[in-house]
Scaffold this motif. Structure first.
Motif, PDB file in Angstrom:
ATOM      1  N   VAL A 391      37.556  82.751  69.754  1.00 22.99           N
ATOM      2  CA  VAL A 391      37.716  82.482  68.325  1.00 22.99           C
ATOM      3  C   VAL A 391      38.693  81.339  68.112  1.00 22.99           C
ATOM      4  O   VAL A 391      38.452  80.434  67.293  1.00 22.99           O
ATOM      5  N   ARG A 392      39.802  81.360  68.847  1.00 20.18           N
ATOM      6  CA  ARG A 392      40.790  80.265  68.709  1.00 20.18           C
ATOM      7  C   ARG A 392      40.188  78.943  69.141  1.00 20.18           C
ATOM      8  O   ARG A 392      40.460  77.893  68.542  1.00 20.18           O
ATOM      9  N   LEU A 393      39.347  78.980  70.190  1.00 17.53           N
ATOM     10  CA  LEU A 393      38.704  77.756  70.662  1.00 17.53           C
ATOM     11  C   LEU A 393      37.741  77.222  69.609  1.00 17.53           C
ATOM     12  O   LEU A 393      37.699  76.011  69.336  1.00 17.53           O
ATOM     13  N   ARG A 394      36.972  78.111  68.995  1.00 21.37           N
ATOM     14  CA  ARG A 394      36.056  77.682  67.932  1.00 21.37           C
ATOM     15  C   ARG A 394      36.807  77.063  66.765  1.00 21.37           C
ATOM     16  O   ARG A 394      36.369  76.068  66.181  1.00 21.37           O
ATOM     17  N   LYS A 395      37.942  77.655  66.445  1.00 25.63           N
ATOM     18  CA  LYS A 395      38.735  77.120  65.330  1.00 25.63           C
ATOM     19  C   LYS A 395      39.235  75.716  65.653  1.00 25.63           C
ATOM     20  O   LYS A 395      39.262  74.839  64.781  1.00 25.63           O
ATOM     21  N   ARG A 396      39.659  75.526  66.921  1.00 24.37           N
ATOM     22  CA  ARG A 396      40.125  74.175  67.293  1.00 24.37           C
ATOM     23  C   ARG A 396      38.986  73.173  67.237  1.00 24.37           C
ATOM     24  O   ARG A 396      39.161  72.028  66.837  1.00 24.37           O
ATOM     25  N   LYS A 397      37.787  73.601  67.648  1.00 21.84           N
ATOM     26  CA  LYS A 397      36.625  72.708  67.605  1.00 21.84           C
ATOM     27  C   LYS A 397      36.275  72.303  66.181  1.00 21.84           C
ATOM     28  O   LYS A 397      35.837  71.182  65.910  1.00 21.84           O
ATOM     29  N   LEU A 398      36.458  73.251  65.264  1.00 21.53           N
ATOM     30  CA  LEU A 398      36.078  72.996  63.873  1.00 21.53           C
ATOM     31  C   LEU A 398      37.199  72.388  63.052  1.00 21.53           C
ATOM     32  O   LEU A 398      36.960  71.917  61.938  1.00 21.53           O
ATOM     33  N   ALA A 399      38.430  72.406  63.581  1.00 21.74           N
ATOM     34  CA  ALA A 399      39.574  71.982  62.778  1.00 21.74           C
ATOM     35  C   ALA A 399      39.453  70.528  62.329  1.00 21.74           C
ATOM     36  O   ALA A 399      39.650  70.214  61.154  1.00 21.74           O
ATOM     37  N   ALA A 400      39.126  69.612  63.274  1.00 19.82           N
ATOM     38  CA  ALA A 400      39.062  68.186  62.927  1.00 19.82           C
ATOM     39  C   ALA A 400      37.966  67.894  61.907  1.00 19.82           C
ATOM     40  O   ALA A 400      38.229  67.246  60.880  1.00 19.82           O
ATOM     41  N   PRO A 401      36.707  68.341  62.121  1.00 19.52           N
ATOM     42  CA  PRO A 401      35.674  68.076  61.112  1.00 19.52           C
ATOM     43  C   PRO A 401      36.028  68.638  59.739  1.00 19.52           C
ATOM     44  O   PRO A 401      35.756  68.010  58.714  1.00 19.52           O
ATOM     45  N   GLU A 402      36.632  69.828  59.714  1.00 22.46           N
ATOM     46  CA  GLU A 402      36.982  70.418  58.425  1.00 22.46           C
ATOM     47  C   GLU A 402      38.040  69.606  57.705  1.00 22.46           C
ATOM     48  O   GLU A 402      37.994  69.436  56.484  1.00 22.46           O
ATOM     49  N   LYS A 403      38.999  69.080  58.473  1.00 23.80           N
ATOM     50  CA  LYS A 403      40.053  68.280  57.828  1.00 23.80           C
ATOM     51  C   LYS A 403      39.511  66.952  57.308  1.00 23.80           C
ATOM     52  O   LYS A 403      39.935  66.465  56.253  1.00 23.80           O
ATOM     53  N   VAL A 404      38.581  66.342  58.055  1.00 24.22           N
ATOM     54  CA  VAL A 404      37.946  65.111  57.558  1.00 24.22           C
ATOM     55  C   VAL A 404      37.170  65.403  56.278  1.00 24.22           C
ATOM     56  O   VAL A 404      37.198  64.628  55.319  1.00 24.22           O
ATOM     57  N   SER A 405      36.506  66.555  56.243  1.00 22.13           N
ATOM     58  CA  SER A 405      35.770  66.948  55.048  1.00 22.13           C
ATOM     59  C   SER A 405      36.710  67.156  53.868  1.00 22.13           C
ATOM     60  O   SER A 405      36.426  66.736  52.738  1.00 22.13           O
ATOM     61  N   ASP A 406      37.862  67.768  54.133  1.00 20.16           N
ATOM     62  CA  ASP A 406      38.861  67.953  53.072  1.00 20.16           C
ATOM     63  C   ASP A 406      39.360  66.601  52.566  1.00 20.16           C
ATOM     64  O   ASP A 406      39.553  66.415  51.356  1.00 20.16           O
ATOM     65  N   ALA A 407      39.589  65.669  53.509  1.00 24.66           N
ATOM     66  CA  ALA A 407      40.066  64.333  53.118  1.00 24.66           C
ATOM     67  C   ALA A 407      39.034  63.625  52.243  1.00 24.66           C
ATOM     68  O   ALA A 407      39.382  62.920  51.290  1.00 24.66           O
ATOM     69  N   THR A 408      37.762  63.818  52.566  1.00 20.37           N
ATOM     70  CA  THR A 408      36.683  63.226  51.756  1.00 20.37           C
ATOM     71  C   THR A 408      36.736  63.742  50.323  1.00 20.37           C
ATOM     72  O   THR A 408      36.605  62.983  49.354  1.00 20.37           O
ATOM     73  N   ASP A 409      36.942  65.055  50.185  1.00 17.18           N
ATOM     74  CA  ASP A 409      37.034  65.645  48.848  1.00 17.18           C
ATOM     75  C   ASP A 409      38.216  65.077  48.077  1.00 17.18           C
ATOM     76  O   ASP A 409      38.128  64.811  46.872  1.00 17.18           O
ATOM     77  N   ILE A 410      39.329  64.897  48.768  1.00 20.13           N
ATOM     78  CA  ILE A 410      40.522  64.345  48.107  1.00 20.13           C
ATOM     79  C   ILE A 410      40.273  62.915  47.651  1.00 20.13           C
ATOM     80  O   ILE A 410      40.663  62.511  46.543  1.00 20.13           O
ATOM     81  N   LEU A 411      39.588  62.119  48.502  1.00 14.99           N
ATOM     82  CA  LEU A 411      39.298  60.728  48.133  1.00 14.99           C
ATOM     83  C   LEU A 411      38.346  60.661  46.941  1.00 14.99           C
ATOM     84  O   LEU A 411      38.469  59.773  46.087  1.00 14.99           O
ATOM     85  N   LYS A 412      37.397  61.596  46.867  1.00 14.94           N
ATOM     86  CA  LYS A 412      36.508  61.637  45.704  1.00 14.94           C
ATOM     87  C   LYS A 412      37.305  61.899  44.429  1.00 14.94           C
ATOM     88  O   LYS A 412      37.064  61.294  43.382  1.00 14.94           O
ATOM     89  N   SER A 413      38.261  62.796  44.534  1.00 17.09           N
ATOM     90  CA  SER A 413      39.120  63.077  43.386  1.00 17.09           C
ATOM     91  C   SER A 413      39.972  61.866  43.039  1.00 17.09           C
ATOM     92  O   SER A 413      40.224  61.571  41.870  1.00 17.09           O
ATOM     93  N   CYS A 414      40.388  61.136  44.090  1.00 19.03           N
ATOM     94  CA  CYS A 414      41.203  59.929  43.886  1.00 19.03           C
ATOM     95  C   CYS A 414      40.422  58.867  43.107  1.00 19.03           C
ATOM     96  O   CYS A 414      40.987  58.156  42.258  1.00 19.03           O
ATOM     97  N   ILE A 415      39.119  58.761  43.373  1.00 21.45           N
ATOM     98  CA  ILE A 415      38.289  57.783  42.653  1.00 21.45           C
ATOM     99  C   ILE A 415      38.300  58.074  41.157  1.00 21.45           C
ATOM    100  O   ILE A 415      38.450  57.169  40.328  1.00 21.45           O
ATOM    101  N   ASP A 416      38.186  59.341  40.796  1.00 23.08           N
ATOM    102  CA  ASP A 416      38.235  59.728  39.383  1.00 23.08           C
ATOM    103  C   ASP A 416      39.590  59.387  38.776  1.00 23.08           C
ATOM    104  O   ASP A 416      39.679  58.915  37.632  1.00 23.08           O
ATOM    105  N   ASP A 417      40.668  59.633  39.555  1.00 19.21           N
ATOM    106  CA  ASP A 417      42.016  59.329  39.054  1.00 19.21           C
ATOM    107  C   ASP A 417      42.199  57.826  38.818  1.00 19.21           C
ATOM    108  O   ASP A 417      42.807  57.416  37.822  1.00 19.21           O
ATOM    109  N   ILE A 418      41.653  57.011  39.740  1.00 20.44           N
ATOM    110  CA  ILE A 418      41.765  55.554  39.590  1.00 20.44           C
ATOM    111  C   ILE A 418      41.014  55.090  38.343  1.00 20.44           C
ATOM    112  O   ILE A 418      41.521  54.290  37.542  1.00 20.44           O
TER     113      ILE A 418
END
Length: 472
Positions: A391-418
């Motif tokens: 389970v810990r190994l799966r979480k490490r495998k998924l951690a990077a893609p999930e964080k990139v996905s979170d960053a994408t969501d934040i940037l989308k919100s940033c576009i609206d703010d701009i």
């Protein structure tokens, strides 16, 4: 169940009538309590009652499951509920821990301390013959601290045992009630209401819970009873022992999570595999977080190879294939795996039942039961360690893609703010430019580390490499 009147019921009735008359004549301060009586609110008078003249209610939901703790005393209680010995047994159960009646409940001790310091705040409820409808635990606490009187409201003379059950349940389910039923007794109370023919929606409304929770309670109690039946074993002296309802008292959250996971599985075989593996872990007292690690493949992937011979009893061999009715094809039989899992769990269930009846076992029976439990403990613990690592190994495998996905969501919100800041002429271009430079540097590092060891990059990585290259 209709019980006979207590032997001192007439003496109690006479005292109750005198004190009610005194209250009604204004010879003592008048106090009343409102109860739900046959579907309508009813205000009943409160009197002072000698603690020693009140009878514990043998049918109270509060200790329904705990009565089986001592079968000999319970049998005497069933035969003669008003005898001093039976009332003493009820007293012991009312002050005991729901999960372990051999120990005093800390909540009961807290109630005693509260009554000693502040006195009785809320009145109990009795029948005119002195049977406690509500306030059994308070009576036990008052008796323990040496108080001579208990304040009680008195039911109408035409009360029945069904009235007692309804009033107790209604008072218990009020949100301000201080000491809740134990989990198993709560399940039994729901089952009792269903046995009366009440609809699920009506039960849910009475218990202030969703209909899905009523259905979940029904499933869990059925699951526990099935486990108890499977644990039944005959000892060498000819007696039969099994696990008890109270053995599952502390497993509330684990059982609820098992139910949710089980009903959400579309494959019946996988659902049964999950149920057997989690039941095994629950029997061994594993924590809620450990039990969550168990999925439908736990037995095959992590447990089977660690089972000792005593945990692998023989099961009836199933044919390797079964024929689908109406078709001329055979498919692999899927029940063998579940049969093996059930056999392992049954072995541990029986060993746990024997361990709980240690005084009835021969030395050989005791040794064998303890050996099974120890082997199961070691096998499950080892399996959980392996599952946890995966389970810990799966979480490490998924951690990077999930964080990139979170960053994408934040940037989308940033576009609206701009866009909003620009429309109001509030955009700080210099600060934005500085932040974008930081983003560029971060993306360059991302491209560098994401490209390592990748000979055939995908569309996303190719874009990132081009966007962050010197010529980009």
């Amino acid at each position: 169940m209709v019980l006979p009147e207590p032997p001192g019921g007439q003496d109690v009735r006479s005292l109750v009538e005198r004190r009610l008359a005194e209250v009604q004549r204004g010879q003592s301060a008048r106090e009343s309590v409102t109860i739900e009586w046959r579907g309508r609110p009813l205000s009943i008078d409160v009197i002072d009652m000698p603690v020693e003249m009140a009878y514990y209610n043998p049918e109270t939901h509060r200790i329904r499951a705990q009565r089986e703790h001592d079968p000999v005393r319970d049998a005497h209680l069933t035969a003669d509920p008003w005898s001093p010995a039976s009332q003493d047994y009820l007293h012991d159960l009312l002050k005991a821990s729901p999960a372990n009646p051999d120990r005093e409940d800390p909540d009961f001790v807290a109630l005693q301390d509260d009554l000693k310091e502040y006195g009785q705040k809320d009145p109990g409820i009795i029948t005119p013959t002195g049977i406690l409808v509500n306030g059994n635990t308070r009576r036990a606490a008052l008796k323990n601290i040496g108080q001579s009187n208990i304040r009680v409201g008195v039911l109408p003379n035409d009360w029945s045992w069904s009235d007692i059950g309804a009033v107790e349940l209604e008072l218990q389910l009020r949100k301000e009630h201080r000491r809740e039923y134990s989990y198993i007794n709560w399940l039994l109370a729901i089952e009792e209401e269903e046995a009366k023919g009440r609809a699920v929606a009506e039960i849910g409304k009475s218990f202030r819970i969703h209909q899905k929770t009523v259905q979940q309670a029904r499933w869990i109690l059925s699951f526990i009873r099935e486990a108890i039946d499977r644990s039944r074993v005959t000892l060498s002296d000819g007696s039969t022992v099994s696990m008890r309802l109270i053995d599952f008292e502390k497993d509330q959250e684990k059982l609820r999570e098992l139910h949710r996971a089980y009903i959400n599985m579309r494959d019946p075989e996988k659902a049964d595999a999950l149920k057997e593996a989690r039941l095994l872990a629950i029997l061994l007292g594993k924590s809620k977080t450990d039990v969550r690690l168990i999925e439908d493949n736990f037995a095959d992937k992590y447990l089977e190879s660690k089972l000792t011979p005593e945990l692998k009893p023989e099961v009836t061999a199933a044919p390797p294939t079964v024929k689908i009715p109406g078709l001329s094809i055979n498919v692999p039989d899927s029940s063998s795996k579940i049969k093996r899992a059930r056999a392992t769990t049954d072995t541990v269930l029986k060993a746990k039942a024997q361990a709980a009846a240690a005084t009835q076992l021969t030395p050989r029976e005791s040794t064998e039961a303890n050996k099974v439990i120890a082997a199961a403990e070691q096998a499950v613990e080892s399996g959980l360690e392996s599952a946890g690592r995966d389970v810990r190994l799966r979480k490490r495998k998924l951690a990077a893609p999930e964080k990139v996905s979170d960053a994408t969501d934040i940037l989308k919100s940033c576009i609206d703010d701009i866009a909003q800041a620009r429309s109001q002429a509030l955009l700080d271009y210099e600060a934005l430019d500085e932040a974008i430079v930081g983003l560029r540097d971060t993306l360059q590092k991302l491209a560098k580390y994401a490209s390592r060891g990748v000979s055939d990059p995908g569309e996303g990585l190719i874009w990132l490499q081009n966007a962050t290259s010197d010529r980009g």
